[in-house]
Design an enzyme around this catalytic site. Structure first.
Site, PDB file in Angstrom:
ATOM      1  N   GLU A 210     -26.916  -5.005 -43.434  1.00 34.49           N
ATOM      2  CA  GLU A 210     -28.198  -4.682 -43.867  1.00 34.49           C
ATOM      3  C   GLU A 210     -28.477  -4.496 -45.331  1.00 34.49           C
ATOM      4  OE1 GLU A 210     -31.175  -2.328 -41.108  1.00 34.49           O
ATOM      5  OE2 GLU A 210     -29.279  -1.584 -40.391  1.00 34.49           O
ATOM      6  N   HIS A 226      -6.529  -3.847 -26.492  1.00 30.26           N
ATOM      7  CA  HIS A 226      -6.333  -4.480 -25.454  1.00 30.26           C
ATOM      8  C   HIS A 226      -6.863  -5.743 -25.260  1.00 30.26           C
ATOM      9  CE1 HIS A 226      -4.675  -0.648 -23.469  1.00 30.26           C
ATOM     10  NE2 HIS A 226      -5.441  -0.127 -24.409  1.00 30.26           N
ATOM     11  N   LYS A 321     -38.836  -9.220 -35.875  1.00 30.39           N
ATOM     12  CA  LYS A 321     -40.039  -8.363 -34.886  1.00 30.39           C
ATOM     13  C   LYS A 321     -41.301  -8.847 -35.015  1.00 30.39           C
ATOM     14  CE  LYS A 321     -37.633  -3.734 -36.219  1.00 30.39           C
ATOM     15  NZ  LYS A 321     -37.796  -2.361 -37.104  1.00 30.39           N
TER      16      LYS A 321
HETATM   17  C1  F6R Z   1     -33.781  -0.582 -41.302  1.00 38.04           C
HETATM   18  C2  F6R Z   1     -32.872  -0.005 -40.143  1.00 38.04           C
HETATM   19  C3  F6R Z   1     -33.039  -0.462 -38.815  1.00 38.04           C
HETATM   20  C4  F6R Z   1     -34.104   0.482 -38.064  1.00 38.04           C
HETATM   21  C5  F6R Z   1     -34.190  -0.247 -36.484  1.00 38.04           C
HETATM   22  C6  F6R Z   1     -35.086   0.848 -35.791  1.00 38.04           C
HETATM   23  O1  F6R Z   1     -33.330   0.462 -42.512  1.00 38.04           O
HETATM   24  O2  F6R Z   1     -31.996   0.647 -40.326  1.00 38.04           O
HETATM   25  O3  F6R Z   1     -31.773  -0.655 -38.165  1.00 38.04           O
HETATM   26  O4  F6R Z   1     -33.303   1.855 -37.895  1.00 38.04           O
HETATM   27  O5  F6R Z   1     -34.888  -1.300 -36.609  1.00 38.04           O
HETATM   28  O6  F6R Z   1     -36.313   1.248 -36.512  1.00 38.04           O
HETATM   29  P1  F6R Z   1     -36.465   2.654 -36.305  1.00 38.04           P
HETATM   30  O7  F6R Z   1     -35.304   3.619 -37.162  1.00 38.04           O
HETATM   31  O8  F6R Z   1     -37.736   3.122 -37.280  1.00 38.04           O
HETATM   32  O9  F6R Z   1     -36.823   3.339 -34.888  1.00 38.04           O
END
Ligand code: F6R
Length: 327
Positions: A210, A226, A321
């Site tokens: 990320e 394994h 998303k």
């Molecule tokens: C972005 C990040 C992502 C979010 C994930 C879930 O910085 O770390 O991995 O954590 O998309 O979102 P939240 O944490 O808001 O439920």
């Protein structure tokens, strides 16, 4: 705030959780902790510290595990944004089934669902709020009777992180920078022992993904002995010297796991470009996890810097998303 400032702010986040208000929860149930990505990581970190006679299971998907409703589980929903559809889905199932539910969030739809929450400060990338989120979840597990002394565990972890970060360029920062330099044109593969080192290895992997926007992989010892280990046998043919291994060594590693981690370096070492190593500091699992993880946080930001990449935005994740549409 820059990502470097957020890395350096980890201990303040852990200390914040010492005094935060926590809703009342039952102390006689098994626990499901929901969370994805950075929040799933925080859920898993809190679960590392759980002790006692009831299971604490981290669920990284939609709905709930099949046993949760029949067993009357306590459900802890961890979502920094409060808008992650997988976590919201499990929260709704739990609420509709009449299970006790509590959230850890900075807002969003999770708070609008009307479940009691630990309210964490808003405005950060979720992965950079891992101290707030893990601390909040840990306090809930303590309220549920599954962690002896959560404030002491949080203080110990914060002190240990401060010690390795130092004032400006402590050992975690210099080691992180050195490893980032060694990994600059390589794919990191991070190995750690179950459970603390392995979870920290996964945090390393996701932070490189990320922050530096690069592929990275993690593996867990003993499990990788394994299967994955054999994958190094013919690795040279793939030009695999573009892979750099980082071994995470935890003082709490089972002695046979520690031995296996020694042998992994011997077995694959000359097939990878290099093998680096990080050692945990501290007594409790929280301190040991975060002192391994914070070196990876620093390495991932240094790697981004070296590659000329902005560590903050996660455009591919956000675009994905959006394409998926509302759930
Ligand atoms: C972005 C990040 C992502 C979010 C994930 C879930 O910085 O770390 O991995 O954590 O998309 O979102 P939240 O944490 O808001 O439920």
């Amino acid at each position: 705030m820059t990502m470097w400032e957020l890395v350096r702010g980890l201990s303040d986040q852990l200390r914040w959780a010492v005094d935060v208000d926590v809703p009342q929860v039952p102390d006689d149930r098994p626990v499901v902790v929901l969370g994805m990505g950075g929040s799933g990581m925080a859920a898993a970190v809190a679960a590392l510290a759980a002790e006692g006679g009831r299971p604490v299971v981290v669920h990284r998907s939609y709905d709930l595990p099949s046993w949760a409703v029949p067993s009357g589980a306590l459900v802890v929903a961890v979502s920094y944004s409060g808008n992650t559809e997988e976590t919201l889905s499990g929260t709704r199932v739990a609420r509709d089934a009449g299970l006790p539910v509590v959230g850890v969030t900075s807002g969003g739809r999770l708070r609008d669902l009307g479940v009691p929450v630990v309210a964490v400060p808003p405005g950060l990338p979720p992965r950079a709020a891992v101290g707030f989120q893990a601390g909040g979840a840990l306090r809930i597990l303590a309220a549920a009777g599954l962690v002896g002394d959560a404030p002491a565990a949080l203080e110990e972890a914060a002190d240990a992180v401060d010690a390795v970060l130092g004032d400006g360029d402590g050992p975690a920062i210099t080691l992180g920078r050195d490893l980032a330099e060694a990994l600059r044109h390589r794919i990191p593969v991070v190995y750690g022992g179950f459970p603390v080192g392995a979870l920290a290895a996964y945090r390393w992997k996701t932070q490189v993904n990320e922050n530096a926007k690069r592929p990275a992989y993690s593996g867990e010892v003993p499990e990788m002995n394994h299967n994955e280990l054999e994958g190094w046998a013919e690795a040279a043919e793939l030009g695999i010297r573009c892979v750099g291994i980082v071994r995470l060594r935890d003082a709490g590693d089972h002695p046979r796991v520690a031995r296996r981690l020694d042998l992994v370096a011997e077995a694959v070492g000359d097939r990878a470009a290099f093998v680096g190593e990080v050692r945990s500091v501290g007594e409790g699992p929280l301190a040991r996890f975060f002192t391994l993880a914070v070196v990876g946080d620093a390495a991932s930001v240094a790697l981004a810097e070296g590659l000329g990449v902005d560590p903050m935005p996660v455009d591919l994740i956000e675009g994905f998303k959006r394409r998926l549409g509302p759930g």
